[in-house]
Scaffold this motif. Structure first.
Motif, PDB file in Angstrom:
ATOM      1  N   LEU A  48       0.831  -1.213   0.000  1.00 58.63           N
ATOM      2  CA  LEU A  48       0.000   0.000   0.000  1.00 58.63           C
ATOM      3  C   LEU A  48       0.858   1.253   0.000  1.00 58.63           C
ATOM      4  O   LEU A  48       0.564   2.222  -0.711  1.00 58.63           O
ATOM      5  CB  LEU A  48      -0.933   0.000   1.211  1.00 58.63           C
ATOM      6  N   LEU A  49       1.914   1.232   0.780  1.00 56.26           N
ATOM      7  CA  LEU A  49       2.821   2.377   0.824  1.00 56.26           C
ATOM      8  C   LEU A  49       3.493   2.587  -0.536  1.00 56.26           C
ATOM      9  O   LEU A  49       3.614   3.723  -1.013  1.00 56.26           O
ATOM     10  CB  LEU A  49       3.874   2.179   1.911  1.00 56.26           C
ATOM     11  N   ILE A  50       3.886   1.500  -1.163  1.00 53.97           N
ATOM     12  CA  ILE A  50       4.519   1.596  -2.489  1.00 53.97           C
ATOM     13  C   ILE A  50       3.545   2.186  -3.497  1.00 53.97           C
ATOM     14  O   ILE A  50       3.899   3.083  -4.269  1.00 53.97           O
ATOM     15  CB  ILE A  50       5.052   0.224  -2.935  1.00 53.97           C
ATOM     16  N   ARG A  51       2.288   1.721  -3.492  1.00 57.71           N
ATOM     17  CA  ARG A  51       1.283   2.274  -4.422  1.00 57.71           C
ATOM     18  C   ARG A  51       1.054   3.758  -4.137  1.00 57.71           C
ATOM     19  O   ARG A  51       0.888   4.559  -5.058  1.00 57.71           O
ATOM     20  CB  ARG A  51      -0.036   1.496  -4.318  1.00 57.71           C
ATOM     21  N   ALA A  52       1.037   4.119  -2.842  1.00 61.44           N
ATOM     22  CA  ALA A  52       0.861   5.528  -2.490  1.00 61.44           C
ATOM     23  C   ALA A  52       2.033   6.367  -3.001  1.00 61.44           C
ATOM     24  O   ALA A  52       1.834   7.478  -3.515  1.00 61.44           O
ATOM     25  CB  ALA A  52       0.711   5.674  -0.978  1.00 61.44           C
ATOM     26  N   LEU A  53       3.240   5.849  -2.877  1.00 60.98           N
ATOM     27  CA  LEU A  53       4.409   6.565  -3.379  1.00 60.98           C
ATOM     28  C   LEU A  53       4.374   6.691  -4.904  1.00 60.98           C
ATOM     29  O   LEU A  53       4.750   7.734  -5.453  1.00 60.98           O
ATOM     30  CB  LEU A  53       5.691   5.874  -2.923  1.00 60.98           C
TER      31      LEU A  53
END
Length: 187
Positions: free
Chosen positions: A7-12
């Protein structure tokens, strides 16, 4: 935190794309670099890693660093295209569409309009497939398809395919208009 890293990667990645839209190249590249950096090792994360590389490649192209963009595309290619991917994996197909969009951008920067139009055509094929998936249908998939069609049009025109260019531009504009989105936000 490992279970939250996708999720953090997609947000980034989203942060990188938003930064690109407002011409914040350093912010875009910082977010994309961080996305690539935090992908956990292992084959289970190959698609996540590939999508992060594609996001970073898009940032490199926007910054004019075609060699680094090419390296990220080469690194991501086996994960996105080297295996059989089920037709209903929208995220993987979206990554492949993005890969072709970045490839098209590279060809455009090099003035190879025939190859650029072929790459944009491949991206459109993936975007059409995603937009047709029942679980992925919606305004975001249609807006992505419209944007890609609107990028294909000029490449076709530059490659001498004027009629195809007009069809692509008309279809992209129609989709965009039907979504009720402002014209200036199309690209």
């Amino acid at each position: 935190i490992a279970e939250l890293s996708p999720l953090l990667i997609r947000a980034l990645e989203g942060e990188a794309y938003c930064a690109l839209r407002v011409q914040d190249l350093s912010g875009a590249l910082a977010a994309a670099n961080e996305a690539v950096r935090i992908v956990e090792p292992g084959a289970i994360n190959d698609i996540i890693r590939a999508r992060a590389w594609v996001a970073r490649a898009r940032c490199h192209v926007a910054a004019g660093d075609c060699d680094l963009a090419e390296q990220d595309l080469v690194a991501s290619e086996p994960q996105l295209f080297g295996k059989h991917i089920p037709g209903w994996f929208a995220g993987v197909h979206s990554g492949a569409a993005g890969w072709w969009e970045v490839r098209a951008n590279l060809f455009e920067r090099r003035g190879n309009w025939s190859a650029a139009s072929e790459a944009w055509t491949r991206a459109v094929e993936f975007r059409r497939h995603i937009a047709s998936m029942p679980h992925a249908q919606g305004p975001q998939a249609l807006a992505a398809l419209a944007r890609t069609l609107l990028r294909l049009g000029p490449a076709l025109r530059e490659a001498g395919e004027v009629m195809e260019a007009e069809r692509s531009l008309a279809e992209g504009s129609n989709i965009w208009r039907e979504l009720g989105l402002p014209t200036q936000a199309a690209l």
